[in-house]
Design an enzyme around this catalytic site. Structure first.
Site, mmCIF file in Angstrom:
data_model
loop_
_atom_site.group_PDB
_atom_site.id
_atom_site.type_symbol
_atom_site.label_atom_id
_atom_site.label_comp_id
_atom_site.label_asym_id
_atom_site.label_seq_id
_atom_site.Cartn_x
_atom_site.Cartn_y
_atom_site.Cartn_z
ATOM 1 N N ASN A 51 61.467 8.765 50.220
ATOM 2 C CA ASN A 51 61.947 8.803 51.607
ATOM 3 C C ASN A 51 63.030 7.733 51.737
ATOM 4 O O ASN A 51 62.733 6.552 51.881
ATOM 5 C CB ASN A 51 60.793 8.539 52.576
ATOM 6 C CG ASN A 51 61.271 8.562 54.024
ATOM 7 O OD1 ASN A 51 62.426 8.921 54.296
ATOM 8 N ND2 ASN A 51 60.390 8.190 54.939
ATOM 9 N N LYS A 54 64.978 7.285 54.127
ATOM 10 C CA LYS A 54 65.191 6.855 55.524
ATOM 11 C C LYS A 54 66.697 6.871 55.822
ATOM 12 O O LYS A 54 67.367 7.797 55.394
ATOM 13 C CB LYS A 54 64.525 5.501 55.762
ATOM 14 C CG LYS A 54 63.041 5.540 55.334
ATOM 15 C CD LYS A 54 62.244 4.339 55.733
ATOM 16 C CE LYS A 54 60.793 4.501 55.266
ATOM 17 N NZ LYS A 54 59.920 3.421 55.662
ATOM 18 N N HIS A 60 56.399 11.323 60.639
ATOM 19 C CA HIS A 60 56.489 9.971 60.071
ATOM 20 C C HIS A 60 56.283 8.936 61.177
ATOM 21 O O HIS A 60 56.719 9.135 62.312
ATOM 22 C CB HIS A 60 57.846 9.772 59.388
ATOM 23 C CG HIS A 60 57.880 8.542 58.547
ATOM 24 N ND1 HIS A 60 58.086 7.294 59.089
ATOM 25 C CD2 HIS A 60 57.678 8.354 57.214
ATOM 26 C CE1 HIS A 60 58.021 6.389 58.115
ATOM 27 N NE2 HIS A 60 57.778 7.008 56.969
ATOM 28 N N GLU A 85 57.729 6.327 61.824
ATOM 29 C CA GLU A 85 58.974 5.843 62.450
ATOM 30 C C GLU A 85 59.494 6.854 63.474
ATOM 31 O O GLU A 85 60.207 6.484 64.413
ATOM 32 C CB GLU A 85 60.003 5.511 61.358
ATOM 33 C CG GLU A 85 59.608 4.222 60.639
ATOM 34 C CD GLU A 85 60.098 4.086 59.206
ATOM 35 O OE1 GLU A 85 61.005 4.828 58.802
ATOM 36 O OE2 GLU A 85 59.544 3.228 58.482
ATOM 37 N N GLU A 136 49.833 7.240 55.453
ATOM 38 C CA GLU A 136 50.727 6.078 55.486
ATOM 39 C C GLU A 136 50.282 5.115 56.577
ATOM 40 O O GLU A 136 50.699 5.247 57.730
ATOM 41 C CB GLU A 136 52.160 6.519 55.828
ATOM 42 C CG GLU A 136 52.874 7.264 54.755
ATOM 43 C CD GLU A 136 54.382 6.963 54.784
ATOM 44 O OE1 GLU A 136 54.941 6.765 53.708
ATOM 45 O OE2 GLU A 136 54.972 6.908 55.867
ATOM 46 N N GLY A 183 56.667 -1.139 54.397
ATOM 47 C CA GLY A 183 57.757 -2.122 54.362
ATOM 48 C C GLY A 183 57.336 -3.507 53.918
ATOM 49 O O GLY A 183 57.992 -4.502 54.242
ATOM 50 N N SER A 187 54.489 0.619 50.925
ATOM 51 C CA SER A 187 54.693 -0.436 49.929
ATOM 52 C C SER A 187 54.236 -0.044 48.526
ATOM 53 O O SER A 187 53.627 -0.864 47.821
ATOM 54 C CB SER A 187 54.010 -1.731 50.379
ATOM 55 O OG SER A 187 54.538 -2.113 51.630
HETATM 56 P P1 13P Z 1 57.869 1.511 52.148
HETATM 57 O O1 13P Z 1 57.584 2.111 50.769
HETATM 58 O O2 13P Z 1 59.182 0.841 52.229
HETATM 59 O O3 13P Z 1 56.717 0.693 52.603
HETATM 60 O O4 13P Z 1 57.977 2.753 53.152
HETATM 61 C C1 13P Z 1 56.935 3.645 53.217
HETATM 62 C C2 13P Z 1 57.360 4.807 54.019
HETATM 63 O O5 13P Z 1 57.475 4.721 55.233
HETATM 64 C C3 13P Z 1 57.659 6.051 53.295
HETATM 65 O O6 13P Z 1 57.745 7.123 54.161
#
Ligand code: 13P
Length: 271
Positions: A23, A25, A110, A112, A180, A186, A228
């Site tokens: 991902n 982003k 997701h 976010e 997740e 993050g 992470s």
């Molecule tokens: P990180 O791997 O940066 O923690 O992000 C996870 C994520 O949101 C994947 O969709």
């Protein structure tokens, strides 16, 4: 946790093929950087027999990236989608537009997106639209706090049930559940979830799937982990954590680190 003991008799599914999803982003910032990263990942991905690699770039790069590979070991994904087929929905993208751009998968719900106002009902509409188009939905669920009283389980159950309500058993092969937890996104690998907690939560998700469908569906639905994931924790999260793959954020922006995660996933089948 006692509630899980009845589940431990079921097979642990680390032996199947893994799926690892990048991902990206809102990265990278230019197409040339996206192309370089994609080709760097492709070099490794096309060599792996036991792992499927999926790249979820920003929408604007999908179509051009789709011309850079032909291997069945790789695929593209949208990071979001809208549920309507067409019309006056400024800024939105439909399932058929994603398909036309080369995506076979779509990330839905997701955290976010949820943080920007996406509700369980919107997630459900998106899941339905994705399935109808013949794409695979990567349905994200995750709690913001992993409390010791188990309130997070109720929260996860609600997210899962509302995403899948009225979705027929036959469609579950086109659904991947991505667990997740928000508190683990993050960070670095030593702050991510422990393999034990992950195993417990995956068992809980399967239990909810048994209640909603049956054992067969519950143990054949792919459940992956995100939050992470790095080269340092990937192995344990697959083996003891029993994840069937990953949704990787920051570590997917580095072709070498992501390549190592792919290698680790690919080797797990040997165990
Ligand atoms: P990180 O791997 O940066 O923690 O992000 C996870 C994520 O949101 C994947 O969709």
């Amino acid at each position: 946790m006692g509630v899980f003991y009845d589940m431990l008799q079921y097979p642990v599914m680390e032996k199947g093929k893994k799926i690892v999803i990048a991902n990206w982003k809102m990265n990278p910032q230019t197409f040339s950087a996206a192309k370089r990263l994609f080709l760097g990942i492709k070099k490794k991905a096309v060599t792996l027999r036991n792992t499927d690699t999926v790249i979820a770039p920003p929408f604007v790069f999908l179509s051009s990236l789709s011309k850079l590979y032909s291997s069945r070991r790789m695929a593209l994904s949208g990071q979001d989608v809208f549920w309507e087929k067409k019309g006056s929905f400024t800024g939105e993208v439909s399932t058929s537009q994603l398909k036309e751009s080369g995506a076979d998968y779509v990330i839905v719900g997701h955290s976010e997106r949820r943080a920007l106002g996406e509700t369980n009902d919107m997630v459900h509409r998106k899941v339905k639209a994705v399935i109808k188009e013949g794409l695979t939905a990567i349905v994200c669920i995750g709690e913001s706090e992993h409390d010791s009283h188990g309130a997070y389980l109720k929260f996860l159950r609600e997210q899962l049930e509302s995403a899948l309500v009225k979705i027929k058993a036959g469609n579950l092969k086109n659904i991947i559940i991505a667990y997740e937890p928000l508190w683990a996104i993050g960070k670095t690998n030593d702050e991510a979830i422990t393999p034990e907690k992950l195993h417990e939560t995956i068992l809980f998700i399967r239990r909810v799937l048994i209640e909603m469908y049956n054992k067969d569906i519950a143990f054949n639905t792919r459940i992956i982990y995100g939050g992470s994931v790095e080269r340092g924790n990937a192995h344990a999260l697959l083996i003891q954590g029993t994840a069937q793959g990953f949704l990787v954020g920051h570590a997917s922006l580095d072709a070498l680190e992501f390549g190592d995660i792919l290698d680790i996933a690919n080797q797990v089948i040997e165990h």
